[in-house]
Design an enzyme around this catalytic site. Structure first.
Site, mmCIF file in Angstrom:
data_model
loop_
_atom_site.group_PDB
_atom_site.id
_atom_site.type_symbol
_atom_site.label_atom_id
_atom_site.label_comp_id
_atom_site.label_asym_id
_atom_site.label_seq_id
_atom_site.Cartn_x
_atom_site.Cartn_y
_atom_site.Cartn_z
ATOM 1 N N GLU A 415 -14.054 65.582 -35.366
ATOM 2 C CA GLU A 415 -14.377 64.306 -34.962
ATOM 3 C C GLU A 415 -14.541 64.605 -33.287
ATOM 4 O OE1 GLU A 415 -13.234 61.010 -36.686
ATOM 5 O OE2 GLU A 415 -14.404 61.690 -38.149
HETATM 6 C C1 BMA Z 1 -11.481 59.345 -39.832
HETATM 7 C C2 BMA Z 1 -10.566 61.397 -39.800
HETATM 8 C C3 BMA Z 1 -9.638 60.558 -38.846
HETATM 9 C C4 BMA Z 1 -8.956 58.409 -39.277
HETATM 10 C C5 BMA Z 1 -9.741 58.633 -40.725
HETATM 11 C C6 BMA Z 1 -9.764 56.813 -40.730
HETATM 12 O O1 BMA Z 1 -12.633 59.649 -39.064
HETATM 13 O O2 BMA Z 1 -10.664 62.219 -39.413
HETATM 14 O O3 BMA Z 1 -9.072 60.648 -37.984
HETATM 15 O O4 BMA Z 1 -8.271 58.505 -40.075
HETATM 16 O O5 BMA Z 1 -11.159 59.360 -40.491
HETATM 17 O O6 BMA Z 1 -10.122 56.226 -39.700
#
Ligand code: BMA
Length: 826
Positions: A415
């Site tokens: 991300e």
């Molecule tokens: C995603 C993951 C984590 C996070 C999760 C829950 O975007 O890549 O960074 O813990 O969501 O929010």
């Protein structure tokens, strides 16, 4: 090569500023050592976390004495090999400096022969405060933070989620976190072996072995032995091995996981052995197919040429203190992943490159690994030292893991692109973009290209092959994270709005079972909004979000145990809506990896397995949802709340789909029954269906306008099922209104328990009325149940096999049994 293990020494540690020497564990970390010494309370209990933040502000020292014999000193070179130091380390041998390090993910090798002396030697490793390092290094790099509550974690190459995450506590560790030893050698040393596989048209496989020596030697040659299962060992000389009748390795559900024991000897020109490399390898090809098609470009993994629908979940570190986790710590949750019909796990980029045990298990269980590099969410620095260190890290990890059967993909980061795209595409911030590109579009793919042996590289997750971050782009190409449900608080049915090519993250939180809650929560502070429970909820406003979604679907529960149970049912409903949609969309969609499989401490989270190993309702559901043959209902429309909370509904049609990803075609019978809550079957039907691999088919549409008008949508429910060879392969209940509007009947469940062996029983449950998500437990006993959180239909017995960790008796089981279903929560 002559090795002297050092991890097993009598290590001690102390605070550098002064303080007592105390016994230490290697591999280990300062938090677990302080805990073992009784110097700190349980970091996971209640609100203790906040009181332990001083640990990472201090500097720590680890030391051990050891004896070195004449043989080792007789070698030309004696390397100190440290597979992992966490993180800002200064290594001294007999008081003399060996090296300084600042990347947790690199293994080190330093020649220390000249510093060794006969008899007693002292190895000391000082670990400086990582938080101080952050305050004093790369001070101009201060990006917008996403997870680290203090800030700055991307300035150091260290497990990112230790700094605090939306499911993880902040425990910034220090220690010798992987194995450490001396390796003495003379003449030459085998530094690495790569095995390339060529799968030929005639079905044979040719392995080509290349090796790397500490001192390049053109005279060196290869000798090998290879064996699989009970087959006789074959052996030979030279860099190439031809296997005429290979046993191919397949992901879970597609075939077996034969692993070949391969031993490679490298000899020098005179025939003297330089070194041996022994690994278990699987014969398979893995590719990431991106082919133009009518929707855009496919995004699918193919193993041995066969396209695979990826069924799995995201993996986070198995513990807040990862140092020294053993195979058992991994076997529990990876075993549960395979048991739930998964074929892929994504090792998410905010954690660690996992241990050999982890990948051994994935090889054995048939779990493909989508491997992120360890970069997540927030922007990373681009200075030369940082990029060089990241490149070294990638080289070390790619070379370590490249032979793995399970390894399917290297992915640049989690991300970092999608969260920061607006900045990275800002023409005024070209330098930021250059830093990003240097790492994720040059350094890392360069290493994978050079050392990865053909494993594909994908720059980020999510990524669509270009700069796009909108949902529509994910419908055409690449992989998608979908968080409109949960973070965006959108309606759950919004999952169905988007036809992603590959869903690599989506999820919903729930609370821990009361048994797990009891391991961290003082009983007097167990209110969800009290200090202890809030400290075990790391997503900002997370408890409000859970309550929001729970109360959209269910009635106000009468107690906290009821709320916990409803939160788990809601988690099932949400993830199920996603998984079924993604499977129905096959082959346009070729992957469903929900967030997240496991927890690193006991916490309200998106995981399907609690930190204690207990399966949340979701994990039982996932086992059913990821079964090779799935029946699912697509129910368009929704309950609508208009002006003045005036209720209406557009739900009327039910589309019944089969989704099938078994390796061989089959046949089944689709069955549906419309029940009245009073137990009568109002209508029903069946249809013979063909199940073809990788096909999802709309098999039947039911128009329920008539029965809805006649009986009311609150008084009817539909059971859908798929039978294969007389066995119920898939089954689910479809509601035509949120369950909170249904007056579910209550009744006593008849229970029968038959002991089949001292640790194995078959439990039978029969209810005179319909019960939704019937859940049973044996209080105080550890067990694994073949199913749980299932529906009971009037008068139909449900049999469940239960394995216990210790011997039990029928009477113990009958006494400890507790049951509940949805109607018991209000
Ligand atoms: C995603 C993951 C984590 C996070 C999760 C829950 O975007 O890549 O960074 O813990 O969501 O929010």
């Amino acid at each position: 090569m002559r090795a002297l293990p050092l991890a097993t020494l009598a290590w001690q540690f102390r605070e550098c500023a002064g303080g007592p020497w105390r016994p230490a564990r290697v591999p280990g970390c300062v938090h677990t050592d302080l805990l073992a010494a009784g110097a700190i309370p349980d970091p996971f209990w209640g609100t203790n976390e906040a009181g332990l933040q001083w640990i990472d502000e201090r500097d720590w020292e680890y030391a051990a004495d050891f004896e070195v014999g004449a043989e080792l000193l007789g070698e030309e070179v004696v390397d100190l090999v440290a597979d992992g130091l966490d993180t800002v380390a200064t290594v001294r041998l007999n008081g003399r400096l060996v090296a300084r390090t600042e990347n947790m993910f690199i293994g080190h090798r330093w020649d220390v022969r000249r510093l060794l002396r006969p008899g007693k030697n002292t190895l000391a490793i000082r670990l400086d405060s990582a938080t101080r390092y952050i305050r004093t290094h790369r001070t101009s790099h201060r990006p917008r933070e996403i997870n680290d509550p203090v800030g700055g974690c991307t300035a150091i190459r260290k497990e990112q989620c230790q700094f605090g995450w939306d499911w993880g506590p902040r425990f910034v560790t220090a220690g010798i976190w992987r194995d450490i030893r001396l390796e003495g050698w003379s003449g030459n040393r085998l530094a690495g072996v790569a095995v390339a596989q060529d799968h030929r048209r005639d079905g044979s496989v040719t392995l080509t072995i290349s090796h790397e020596l500490a001192r390049p030697d053109p005279q060196s040659r290869v000798r090998w032995r290879i064996r699989v299962g009970a087959r006789a060992v074959s052996l030979g000389d030279g860099p190439s091995i031809v296997i005429r009748d290979p046993l191919l390795w397949w992901p879970n559900g597609q075939g077996d996981q034969p692993l070949y024991d391969l031993e490679v000897d490298i000899l020098d020109g005179s025939g003297k052995l330089i070194g041996t490399w022994a690994r278990r390898i699987g014969l398979r090809t893995v590719s990431l197919q991106q082919r133009r098609d009518k929707w855009g470009k496919s995004f699918q993994f193919a193993v041995n040429g066969r396209a695979i629908f990826a069924k799995g979940a995201n993996w986070i570190p198995a513990h807040s203190f990862v140092a020294g986790l053993d195979r058992g710590a991994y076997a529990r949750d990876l075993g549960a992943a395979a048991a739930a019909n998964m074929n892929m796990v994504r090792v998410w980029g905010g954690g660690i490159y996992e241990s050999e045990d982890f990948y051994d298990l994935c090889d054995e269980l048939g779990l493909l690994v989508w491997q992120d590099f360890m970069f997540a969410c927030t922007l990373y620095p681009g200075d030369k030292a940082f990029v060089d260190s990241s490149r070294d890290e990638a080289r070390f990890q790619v070379r370590r893991l490249r032979h793995r059967a399970c390894l399917a993909l290297w992915c640049g980061n989690n991300e970092v692109w999608s969260i920061n795209a607006h900045e990275l595409t800002d023409p005024k911030k070209k330098a930021l973009r250059a830093d990003y590109d240097r790492l994720f579009h040059a350094a890392l793919p360069g290493v994978v290209e050079e050392f990865g042996g053909g494993t594909p590289y994908w720059p980020s997750s999510p990524w669509r092959g270009n700069e796009a971050t909108d949902h529509a782009a994910g419908e055409a190409r690449g992989d998608s994270h979908y968080w409109d449900v949960w973070h965006g608080r959108n309606p759950v049915k919004d999952y169905e709005k988007w036809s992603f090519r590959f869903a690599s993250e989506f999820g919903m939180q729930s609370y821990n079972s009361p048994a797990t809650q009891a391991t961290f929560c003082p009983p007097e502070d167990a209110n969800i909004f009290g200090a202890s429970m809030e400290n075990h909820q790391k997503n900002k406003g997370g408890n409000q979000v859970v309550l929001d979604y729970v109360t959209r679907r269910y009635r106000m529960p009468k107690d906290q145990d009821g709320l916990i149970y409803l939160s788990q049912l809601n988690q099932v409903y949400c993830v199920q809506t996603g998984i079924e949609h993604y499977r129905r969309n096959m082959p346009r969609c070729m992957g469903s990896l929900y967030w997240q499989l496991n927890d690193c401490w006991p916490v309200a989270s998106w995981s399907s397995i609690e930190f204690t190993g207990r399966w949340r309702a979701l994990h039982h559901a996932v086992r059913r949802l990821y079964a090779p043959a799935l029946v699912s209902a697509h129910v368009p429309g929704d309950e609508i709340f208009g002006t003045s909370n005036c209720r209406s509904s557009t739900v009327r049609l039910v589309h019944l789909h089969t989704s099938y990803d078994g390796p061989a075609p089959g046949q089944g019978v689709l069955v549906w029954d419309l029940f009245h809550l009073d137990g009568t079957v109002l209508q029903g039907g069946r249809k013979k269906v063909e199940l073809r691999p990788m096909q999802s088919v709309l098999q039947k549409t039911l128009d329920l306008a008539g029965p809805i008008a006649k009986h009311g949508r609150e008084r009817i429910y539909l059971r859908i099922a798929l039978d294969i060879a007389g066995r119920r392969a898939s089954q689910e209940t479809v509601f035509l209104t949120p369950p909170r509007f249904i007056d579910l009947p209550k009744a006593r469940t008849k229970v029968s328990i038959r002991m089949k062996a001292p640790r194995y029983a078959v439990a039978g449950f029969t209810s005179p009325v319909f019960q939704h998500r019937f859940a049973f437990d044996f209080a105080g006993l550890s067990f694994a149940a073949g199913d749980n959180f299932f529906d009971l239909y009037p008068g139909e017995q449900k049999l469940v096999e239960v394995d216990f960790m210790a011997r039990v008796t029928g009477s113990i089981l009958r006494k400890s049994l507790t049951c509940r279903s949805l109607a018991d929560t209000y």
